[in-house]
Design an enzyme around this catalytic site. Structure first.
Site, mmCIF file in Angstrom:
data_model
loop_
_atom_site.group_PDB
_atom_site.id
_atom_site.type_symbol
_atom_site.label_atom_id
_atom_site.label_comp_id
_atom_site.label_asym_id
_atom_site.label_seq_id
_atom_site.Cartn_x
_atom_site.Cartn_y
_atom_site.Cartn_z
ATOM 1 N N CYS A 29 45.723 -43.687 -52.561
ATOM 2 C CA CYS A 29 46.228 -42.938 -52.922
ATOM 3 C C CYS A 29 46.088 -41.455 -54.077
ATOM 4 C CB CYS A 29 48.145 -43.811 -52.810
ATOM 5 S SG CYS A 29 49.418 -42.394 -52.877
ATOM 6 N N CYS B 258 52.412 -42.929 -58.560
ATOM 7 C CA CYS B 258 52.880 -44.086 -59.373
ATOM 8 C C CYS B 258 52.587 -45.507 -60.186
ATOM 9 C CB CYS B 258 53.694 -44.477 -57.795
ATOM 10 S SG CYS B 258 54.379 -43.758 -56.804
ATOM 11 N N CYS C 63 52.060 -48.692 -58.773
ATOM 12 C CA CYS C 63 51.118 -49.246 -57.871
ATOM 13 C C CYS C 63 49.607 -49.363 -57.579
ATOM 14 C CB CYS C 63 51.487 -48.507 -56.749
ATOM 15 S SG CYS C 63 51.128 -48.531 -55.009
ATOM 16 N N CYS D 146 57.946 -53.794 -40.550
ATOM 17 C CA CYS D 146 57.096 -53.015 -41.368
ATOM 18 C C CYS D 146 55.891 -51.887 -41.252
ATOM 19 C CB CYS D 146 57.730 -53.347 -42.913
ATOM 20 S SG CYS D 146 59.378 -53.528 -43.109
ATOM 21 N N CYS E 1 60.275 -50.151 -39.153
ATOM 22 C CA CYS E 1 60.455 -49.261 -39.447
ATOM 23 C C CYS E 1 59.036 -49.198 -40.079
ATOM 24 C CB CYS E 1 61.198 -50.554 -41.037
ATOM 25 S SG CYS E 1 61.090 -49.945 -42.235
ATOM 26 N N CYS F 150 66.547 -47.528 -45.287
ATOM 27 C CA CYS F 150 66.047 -48.313 -46.115
ATOM 28 C C CYS F 150 65.183 -47.711 -47.099
ATOM 29 C CB CYS F 150 64.987 -49.680 -45.124
ATOM 30 S SG CYS F 150 64.281 -50.790 -45.956
ATOM 31 N N ARG G 91 67.926 -57.351 -49.880
ATOM 32 C CA ARG G 91 66.247 -57.861 -49.091
ATOM 33 C C ARG G 91 65.684 -58.522 -50.366
ATOM 34 N NH1 ARG G 91 63.500 -54.259 -45.949
ATOM 35 N NH2 ARG G 91 65.205 -54.301 -44.528
#
Length: 364
Positions: A78, A82, A85, A122, A155, A215, A285
């Site tokens: 990626c 972040c 991550c 998801c 999702c 979400c 969740r």
């Protein structure tokens, strides 16, 4: 006043404050800032806090637990930084890295999870945001999943959305779009420099405007203060998410936050209770990190959260699915949408062959 009477008086004060917070939540009203900060503090016994939150959970969701599963369609590499991550730019974490898997592979993974009780699938892909070809790929995967399980909720989580992309995903059959705010706006730059808190808010709003169920949740354990947690809860309430994933940091070696192990099971429970009070009728969740931070108190967390992920996460393994089903059943809950109750479990009796009367040491 005797010592016992003093304790009872203190208990009455505690119960009164939590009763007020609980009553407000049952009316759909969030706690005040002072009340929210109290939930996170140690002024009240954690079991009293959980009991108050559990009453709210039961009112809106009974004893049902909704199961979700993640299919990581594209892993690693990626361009965003972040800090939490394992897939970030510059990550040295030894995680799986691969480009897009096929729609057929997605459908096969989804089928296995749905048969185990998952009601939502998801579909996730790493990256700053999808290109047009990526949206086309994901749309095909949505179609493949829905062809076999028309009633499943799909999702999608692909990062920041551009014009028209949320509408395309909705037209393909997506039910929801997931994009967490992660931490408070004030400290967002401390965990990411390649995009902003406002960028994330914009994507959640784009998804909702396109008719996708929003979400959005958070990650805790990244050095945030109680005030940060309350600020984040307020920011999320403004977005009116239908589901709120509560993640606890998985400290991957090779990432900037790899050394952070700040959370305790009690801290996690207080955060979950606050989010139940702030989002009484939303799907709260249990998400990433529940196993390593809640540990043996996972069943207690089910009295606050009404939903959890079944199986593995994006780049780390989760608790065994059969163990999750046993945990749910043992805690007195049922899996939402599953025709049969979760199976019971009987461990064979282990005859003692060590310790007293033997030459082997005891298992102490």
């Amino acid at each position: 006043m005797t010592v016992g009477a003093t304790k009872n008086a203190d208990r009455g004060g505690t119960t009164g404050m939590l009763d007020l917070i609980k009553t407000k939540a049952l009316r759909g009203e969030p706690p005040s800032r002072a009340e929210a900060l109290r939930v996170l503090s140690d002024e009240d016994e954690v079991l009293d806090v959980v009991a108050a939150g559990a009453a709210v959970r039961r009112r809106f969701f009974g004893r049902r637990v909704k199961l979700n599963t993640i299919v990581n369609m594209k892993s690693g590499l990626c361009p965003e930084d972040c800090f939490y991550c394992s897939q970030r730019l510059g990550s040295e974490a030894d995680v799986l890295k691969y480009s897009w898997i096929t729609a057929r592979q997605v459908a096969e993974l989804a089928d296995r999870a749905v048969r185990a009780g998952a009601k939502r699938v998801c579909l996730v892909g790493s990256g700053r945001g999808p290109g047009d070809r990526d949206v086309t790929r994901v749309a095909a995967a949505i179609g493949a999943v829905k062809a076999e399980h028309p009633g499943v909720e799909v999702c999608v989580c692909l990062g920041l959305l551009a014009d028209g992309q949320a509408e395309r995903l909705a037209a393909a059959g997506a039910y929801a779009y997931s994009h967490n705010l992660n931490t408070s706006g004030e400290r967002y730059a401390e965990i990411c420099t390649t995009h902003t808190f406002d960028d994330r808010v914009d994507t959640v709003r784009r998804a909702a405007a396109a008719g996708l169920s929003p979400c959005s949740g958070a990650i805790f354990g990244m050095g945030e203060s109680d005030d940060d947690i309350v600020d984040l809860a307020h920011a999320l309430r403004e977005l009116r998410p239908d589901s709120v994933p509560v993640n606890f940091l998985i400290p991957f070696d090779g990432t900037p936050l790899g050394g952070r192990w700040d959370l305790t099971p009690e801290r996690c429970l207080r955060i979950l209770a606050l989010f139940r009070f702030c989002f009484p009728d939303a799907e709260v969740r249990l998400a990433g990190g529940r196993e390593i931070h809640l540990r043996s108190l996972q069943p207690l967390a089910l009295h606050l959260a009404n939903s959890l992920f079944l199986g593995d996460y994006l780049t780390s393994e989760g608790q065994d699915g059969a163990a999750d089903l046993r945990m749910i059943a043992d805690a007195g809950f049922t899996v939402e949408g599953l025709a049969e109750p979760s199976p019971g479990h009987r461990e064979p009796v282990a005859i003692r062959r060590r310790g007293a009367g033997t030459d082997l040491p005891a298992n102490t």
